[in-house]
Design an enzyme around this catalytic site. Sequence first.
Site, PDB file in Angstrom:
ATOM      1  N   LYS A 120      47.128  46.743  44.062  1.00  0.00           N
ATOM      2  CA  LYS A 120      45.716  46.612  44.454  1.00  0.00           C
ATOM      3  C   LYS A 120      45.594  45.704  45.680  1.00  0.00           C
ATOM      4  CE  LYS A 120      45.189  42.860  41.097  1.00  0.00           C
ATOM      5  NZ  LYS A 120      44.980  42.583  39.676  1.00  0.00           N
ATOM      6  N   TYR A 157      40.350  18.832  66.960  1.00  0.00           N
ATOM      7  CA  TYR A 157      38.951  18.616  66.586  1.00  0.00           C
ATOM      8  C   TYR A 157      38.785  17.324  65.793  1.00  0.00           C
ATOM      9  CZ  TYR A 157      37.370  23.321  67.856  1.00  0.00           C
ATOM     10  OH  TYR A 157      37.026  24.460  68.533  1.00  0.00           O
TER      11      TYR A 157
HETATM   12  C1  LIG Z   1      46.124  42.134  39.000  1.00  0.00           C
HETATM   13  C2  LIG Z   1      46.432  42.686  37.653  1.00  0.00           C
HETATM   14  C3  LIG Z   1      47.765  42.822  37.226  1.00  0.00           C
HETATM   15  C4  LIG Z   1      48.925  42.225  37.977  1.00  0.00           C
HETATM   16  O1  LIG Z   1      48.918  40.830  37.738  1.00  0.00           O
HETATM   17  P1  LIG Z   1      50.002  39.832  38.350  1.00  0.00           P
HETATM   18  O2  LIG Z   1      49.644  38.519  37.766  1.00  0.00           O
HETATM   19  O3  LIG Z   1      49.806  39.871  39.814  1.00  0.00           O
HETATM   20  O4  LIG Z   1      51.341  40.319  37.942  1.00  0.00           O
HETATM   21  C5  LIG Z   1      48.006  43.500  36.040  1.00  0.00           C
HETATM   22  N1  LIG Z   1      46.972  43.964  35.293  1.00  0.00           N
HETATM   23  C6  LIG Z   1      45.685  43.821  35.654  1.00  0.00           C
HETATM   24  C7  LIG Z   1      44.608  44.323  34.771  1.00  0.00           C
HETATM   25  C8  LIG Z   1      45.368  43.158  36.828  1.00  0.00           C
HETATM   26  O5  LIG Z   1      44.087  42.988  37.177  1.00  0.00           O
END
Ligand SMILES: *Cc1c(COP(=O)(O)O)cnc(C)c1O
Length: 347
Positions: A35, A244
């Site tokens: 994702k 800055y």
């Molecule tokens: C993002 C996510 C994962 C992966 O999690 P990690 O901690 O990055 O391994 C797995 N399952 C769901 C539902 C997620 O939202």
Amino acid sequence: MSTAFLSIDLDAIAANWRALDQASSDTVETAAVVKANAYGLGVARVATRLAAEGARRFFVAAAEEGVNLRRALGPGPEINILSGHMEGDTKLIAEAQLTPMINSADQLVRQLESLPGAPFGVQLDTGMNRLGMEPAEWAALRDIALAQNPTLIMSHLACADEPDHPMNPHQLRIFKEMTAGTAVPLSLSATGGILLGPEYHFNVTRPGIGLYGGRPFEQAATVVRLDLPVIQLREIDAGETVGYGNAWTAERPSLIATLAAGYADGIHRAIARDTVLWAGEYAVPLIGRISMDLITVDVTDLPVEVPSALTLLGDQQGIDVLADTAGTIGYEFLTDLGNRYKRSYLG
Ligand SMILES: *Cc1c(COP(=O)(O)O)cnc(C)c1O
């Protein structure tokens, strides 16, 4: 080299996937969570490589991400949508052959009415209270859903990065209760859950951050390397200030390097006070404030000639080091890495 250089090691991502795959028994399938553009690293390149490595099931957050991923992977691999079947997504889901993880009664009705016979999974809420059907809702819909042979029943752990947290066995117990007696493949664990041990693995695991070299997978191979070019070098006198707000004052005659990247590139302002960059094996401190496009580094004590670029992320220092300094997590650092970098893929 004028722009900053982000290198992404696909061999390391593949090695991390294999290592997490080997943490489970042969009967457990290891999926890949890609994702948010594979946590910012480029979903097409990452997913194509993982598919070549043997990954057959991928997870993304939203249908639009799934469409992109299908374009990269072609037909075959299963693409699961964590947000489920949202209103307006039916066409995308059908055309790209996506598999929504159904989160509610509304979504189940939408799925069964608009895409009868099409594959879907079910997401259960075992206590995180974020996504998925709650026990009572599931009890009411279970028979209807199971009659359609879902591809997967999954839930997500809230505290898996804390191995001793009582929430882990609590959610494990609820998940077992909610799925008792089904023959559908089950999935509970992301990276943290995999490391909790075989009880948490069920049939499918869903690692994300571990693939990309982040905590809690401490043994992960380094995936990301970020080299920032030195645009200018200047000598300043004791008492002169840099940047800055006059945020840094030289206590001695100093040599200051100005580097081409800043907070617009995902280098959080919060790391300014306590971060080093690397010239090979030598560490040099970041000084002054982080600007939108520039940072400054005190290279006075560097025993070698100042190289054309200094390394912010690499073998000596990964995303979690910077995230700790910024008071955030590696996930956020990765997904914030900007679009201005010249990106290259190794492997
Ligand atoms: C993002 C996510 C994962 C992966 O999690 P990690 O901690 O990055 O391994 C797995 N399952 C769901 C539902 C997620 O939202």
